[in-house]
Design an enzyme around this catalytic site. Structure first.
Site, PDB file in Angstrom:
ATOM      1  N   GLN A  13     -13.852   7.707  -6.966  1.00 53.13           N
ATOM      2  CA  GLN A  13     -14.386   6.767  -5.965  1.00 53.13           C
ATOM      3  C   GLN A  13     -13.909   7.130  -4.548  1.00 53.13           C
ATOM      4  OE1 GLN A  13     -12.703   2.887  -5.747  1.00 53.13           O
ATOM      5  NE2 GLN A  13     -14.525   1.948  -4.854  1.00 53.13           N
ATOM      6  N   TYR A 143       0.434   0.857 -14.515  1.00 50.32           N
ATOM      7  CA  TYR A 143      -0.012   1.504 -13.273  1.00 50.32           C
ATOM      8  C   TYR A 143       0.950   1.192 -12.123  1.00 50.32           C
ATOM      9  CZ  TYR A 143      -3.258   2.111  -9.262  1.00 50.32           C
ATOM     10  OH  TYR A 143      -3.864   2.453  -8.078  1.00 50.32           O
TER      11      TYR A 143
HETATM   12  C1  AKB Z   1      -6.871  -1.212  -9.301  1.00 55.99           C
HETATM   13  O1  AKB Z   1      -7.492  -2.279  -9.324  1.00 55.99           O
HETATM   14  O2  AKB Z   1      -6.227  -0.766 -10.256  1.00 55.99           O
HETATM   15  C2  AKB Z   1      -6.876  -0.409  -8.011  1.00 55.99           C
HETATM   16  C3  AKB Z   1      -5.704  -0.715  -7.147  1.00 55.99           C
HETATM   17  C4  AKB Z   1      -5.582  -2.006  -6.478  1.00 55.99           C
HETATM   18  O3  AKB Z   1      -4.860   0.126  -6.974  1.00 55.99           O
HETATM   19  N1  AKB Z   1      -8.097  -0.642  -7.298  1.00 55.99           N
END
Ligand code: AKB
Length: 315
Positions: A13, A143
């Site tokens: 993206q 993450y």
């Molecule tokens: C996600 O939603 O994982 C990403 C971010 C906020 O890093 N768009």
């Protein structure tokens, strides 16, 4: 030294638009796009492209040497929602790729790195509004943990080895050219597509979920802006807070309804609600504004108009 750029994760993206912008700015042949697979014809035809696995150190090194790369933008990552499903895979993609480029810089093979962090570095114990640059950070997602760890390593490599690594904490990014994949903020892109296609949208977050967001053009400007800023203006080597707009699903719906009055939304929150609830609602990015002159341009209303205008031809 003449600038030659490598974008890793160029077909995603952000990578797609970043590649286009950098090719417009520098000559196309000086901007090498790379990804694990080929991207859109427009990107593939606009300049050099290499298939590259970001976790493979020698493959990156080979491209860096062959193309005499000076600057690397590392955009390959597994985002929040997918990372919850594949924690170990996310960890190795997000961390190995970062160590690969940090070590290339440490060895003097490249001179500058851009690496994106995210608002996901914050967690449920972080102050929710106007979240400061320095505050409690206890990320509760795979993450977020990988991004927070990455920030610590960036700062460490800068302090210990003088690596010129620069980073911003992206909020949710909204664009019409390439779809996002696997994030929690992806609803804010999908909603425009579904509004035009079906006139209604089922949202995986609840109506009151306010999150920090940004139109892609602003994000690209920030990315190139921090990379082009004089080295001594970059005071933070972990990652800068970055902000533009904040809204919840109800507010984006109202903004779309100004153009499509019959558009409706329904709510069916899923596992991504918990991720969104752990993130801030708004961000204090005053240090980025002071240190290297960041400012955003696009409001929610500007963005809605541009998104609908550009997507309507698809439906
Ligand atoms: C996600 O939603 O994982 C990403 C971010 C906020 O890093 N768009």
């Amino acid at each position: 030294m003449k600038k030659r750029i490598l974008i890793i994760g160029a077909c995603g993206q952000i990578g797609t638009e970043l590649t286009a912008k950098l090719r417009e700015k520098y000559s196309s042949h000086k901007v090498i796009a790379s990804d694990i697979r080929e991207g859109e014809p427009e990107l593939m035809e606009s300049g050099p492209f290499e298939i590259l696995d970001a976790t493979n150190y020698s493959a990156i090194e080979d491209i860096v040497i062959r193309h005499e790369i000076t600057d690397v933008y590392l955009m390959a990552a597994m985002l929040s929602a997918t990372a919850e499903k594949f924690p170990m895979k996310a960890w190795s993609l997000n961390m190995d790729s970062l160590f690969n480029v940090l070590n290339l810089a440490k060895e003097g093979k490249i001179s500058k790195i851009f690496w994106p962090s995210s608002i996901a570095v914050f967690g449920p114990t972080t102050p929710k509004t106007n979240t400061p640059q320095r505050t409690i950070m206890e990320p509760s997602t795979v993450y977020g943990i990988s991004k927070q760890t990455g920030e610590r390593w960036c700062e460490y490599y800068h302090k210990k080895y003088g690596v010129d690594v620069r980073s911003v904490r992206y909020p949710g990014l909204i664009s019409y050219k390439t779809l996002p994949g696997g994030g929690t903020t992806d609803y804010a892109v999908d909603i425009y597509h579904k509004a035009l296609k079906h006139g209604k949208y089922i949202c995986f977050l609840n109506a009151e979920t306010t999150l920090p967001m940004m139109f892609m053009d602003d994000a690209i400007n920030a990315t190139i802006g921090i990379m082009e800023a004089p080295e001594n203006s970059i005071k933070i080597r972990s990652s800068y807070n970055l902000a533009a707009i904040s809204f919840d699903p109800e507010e984006i719906t109202q903004s779309i309804q100004k153009h499509l009055p019959n558009f409706s939304i329904a709510y069916e929150p899923d596992f991504r609600q918990e991720i969104a609830d752990s993130w801030p609602q708004s961000i204090d990015d005053s240090e980025a504004r002071t240190d290297w002159g960041w400012k955003h341009e696009f409001s929610l209303e500007d963005m809605t108009q541009i998104m609908l205008e550009n997507l309507k031809a698809n439906y």
